[in-house]
Write an enzyme that holds these catalytic residues in place. Structure first.
Site, PDB file in Angstrom:
ATOM      1  N   GLU A 228      18.731 -31.647  30.811  1.00 21.46           N
ATOM      2  CA  GLU A 228      19.533 -32.355  29.800  1.00 21.46           C
ATOM      3  C   GLU A 228      19.426 -31.606  28.557  1.00 21.46           C
ATOM      4  OE1 GLU A 228      20.505 -34.211  26.771  1.00 21.46           O
ATOM      5  OE2 GLU A 228      19.357 -35.836  27.249  1.00 21.46           O
ATOM      6  N   CYS A 262      20.806 -36.452  21.466  1.00 17.37           N
ATOM      7  CA  CYS A 262      21.773 -35.595  22.203  1.00 17.37           C
ATOM      8  C   CYS A 262      23.035 -36.238  22.438  1.00 17.37           C
ATOM      9  CB  CYS A 262      21.029 -35.483  23.518  1.00 17.37           C
ATOM     10  SG  CYS A 262      19.335 -34.824  23.496  1.00 17.37           S
TER      11      CYS A 262
END
Length: 451
Positions: A228, A262
């Site tokens: 990720e 994020c």
């Protein structure tokens, strides 16, 4: 060598921690490998009993762990305590659903019996970031350990206190020795650990550069990896949207955790006819942010986590303004404390459009119509999350499918949630965390055929 934790708000040293030698790392990997056999041999119900203790422990110690998070990386105490609670909620979710997720799946064939069994792999290495120092770890650890794997954690060096505290959570809840270990090690040592035959897989949340490095090492060893790697998430607002709500959620999404998320909305792509009204609304929310001591109740945004991160946001803002963007608000800085930034007239090719901006910097991008908005959203190397604001549900369904991202939240805050898969496409990585698919990423999905 030692790692040092520094309070980003005051720049005061908190504590230093000794770094593990290669010999110590090898010993800990041997201990993890030994622990795996006994841990995997337990029944699922026995492992679940330990995680019931984890959920209760996290809730009872929420204040203490929240204060540690705030001290080491600067988010407000309110946000930090909510993060700890989210870890407990993750336990609740998997405690409820793991029996179904991990149950054998019977397949009807011509065999007397055929089924799929889900079995753990062994030791999983987690390379985790500092921005959500508890949640990032627990969203890996809960499903992986519950399924029978064991975990070793390489955390970000500036949250070494959190890393050791997480290991202590498992110890305090009576987990067998070495089922979960925190390894205080340098980034350059990750290759050595990942190449160890006793480590079976790796999960990483971090930068594109770190992800590429870890993926290449894992690939050379034929080991499963989940990455990720952040994003430059688009928040699209169409002309028929509820502008008041969209602006409020956009400001919150971008500026929570001082913009260090994020999955935060980073690029506000607004249809031309409502751009001015939306800009005025979102600006008023950004101007209302209260900065200060992150431990104070009145503070709604703390500092960014490190001085180098503040430097990077300043660079990205300055470059984008030089490229033709207009600074509407913010940019003043005192150490790690950065006044929230809003830039208008941002276009493709500009720094803040192309790069991930990991801090309190939001940009306004004008779209001619819905198809132009989708084009601008997809004009990015990243594809983690996204948001779409329209009151037409059929339109939302149609357009959401056109956005190149791992998730699309319509008329809602972008977030990670244990109930739904989390991950990205393009340079935002591959694989998924959370939900059923996340639990099965580090399992041997074994076919059994009996005639």
């Amino acid at each position: 060598m030692r790692f040092t934790s520094v309070n980003p708000y005051t720049q005061e040293k908190i504590k230093s921690y000794p770094v593990l030698s290669t010999q110590s790392l090898d010993r800990k990997l041997k201990q993890a490998d030994r622990a795996f056999a006994d841990w995997a041999a337990l029944s699922l119900e026995e492992r679940m009993a330990y995680f019931r203790k984890v959920a209760a422990h996290l809730r009872s110690e929420k204040q203490r762990y929240g204060e540690l998070i705030t001290a080491e990386m600067g988010k407000t105490l309110k946000e930090a305590m909510a993060e700890v609670e989210k870890c407990a909620v993750g336990c609740d979710y998997y405690l409820e659903h793991a029996p179904r997720f991990l149950a054998d799946l019977t397949i009807k064939t011509e065999a007397q019996k055929s089924f799929v069994a889900y079995q753990p792999l062994g030791t999983v290495l987690a390379v985790m970031p500092w921005n959500f120092p508890f949640w990032q770890v627990f969203r890996f650890a809960i499903p992986s350990l519950l399924a029978g794997n064991v975990g070793v954690l390489k955390h970000a060096t500036n949250v070494s206190g959190c890393s050791l505290a997480i290991e202590q959570v498992f110890r305090s809840c009576g987990f067998p020795e070495d089922v979960f270990q925190s390894l205080l090690m340098e980034s350059k040592t990750v290759e050595h650990v990942l190449k160890d035959a006793r480590v079976k897989a790796v999960t990483l949340t971090g930068s594109e550069k770190a992800g590429a490095s870890v993926a290449s090492i894992a690939g050379s060893q034929i080991k499963k990896s989940v990455l990720e790697l952040g994003g430059s998430d688009a928040l699209i607002v169409l002309a028929d949207a509820d502008l008041a709500k969209a602006a409020e959620v956009a400001a919150h999404s971008r500026m929570q955790n001082a913009g260090q998320s994020c999955i935060a909305a980073k690029r506000f792509i607004i249809e031309k006819t409502v751009k001015q009204e939306f800009t005025e609304r979102v600006l008023s929310h950004i101007q209302a942010i209260q900065q200060g001591d992150p431990r104070a109740e009145a503070t709604t945004m703390g500092p960014v986590a490190r001085l180098d991160l503040a430097d990077e946001i300043e660079r990205q803002c300055a470059e984008t303004v030089r490229q033709g963007a207009r600074l509407l608000h913010g940019g003043n800085r005192d150490g790690c404390n950065i006044q929230p930034i809003l830039l208008d007239k941002v276009k493709p090719g500009m720094t803040a459009f192309q790069e991930e901006t990991f801090g309190p910097l939001a940009v306004i991008i004008e779209a001619k119509d819905e198809q132009d908005a989708i084009k601008l959203a997809n004009q990015s190397n990243y594809g983690l999350g996204s948001a779409l604001w329209t009151q037409d549900r059929e339109r939302a369904d149609r357009l959401a499918r056109q956005i190149q991202a791992g998730s699309v939240f319509v008329n809602s805050l972008m977030r990670s949630d244990p109930r739904v898969p989390f991950g990205g496409v393009k340079l935002s990585g591959f694989g998924r965390e959370l939900a059923e698919v996340g639990m099965k990423e580090f399992l041997n999905i074994k076919t059994v055929w009996i005639d």
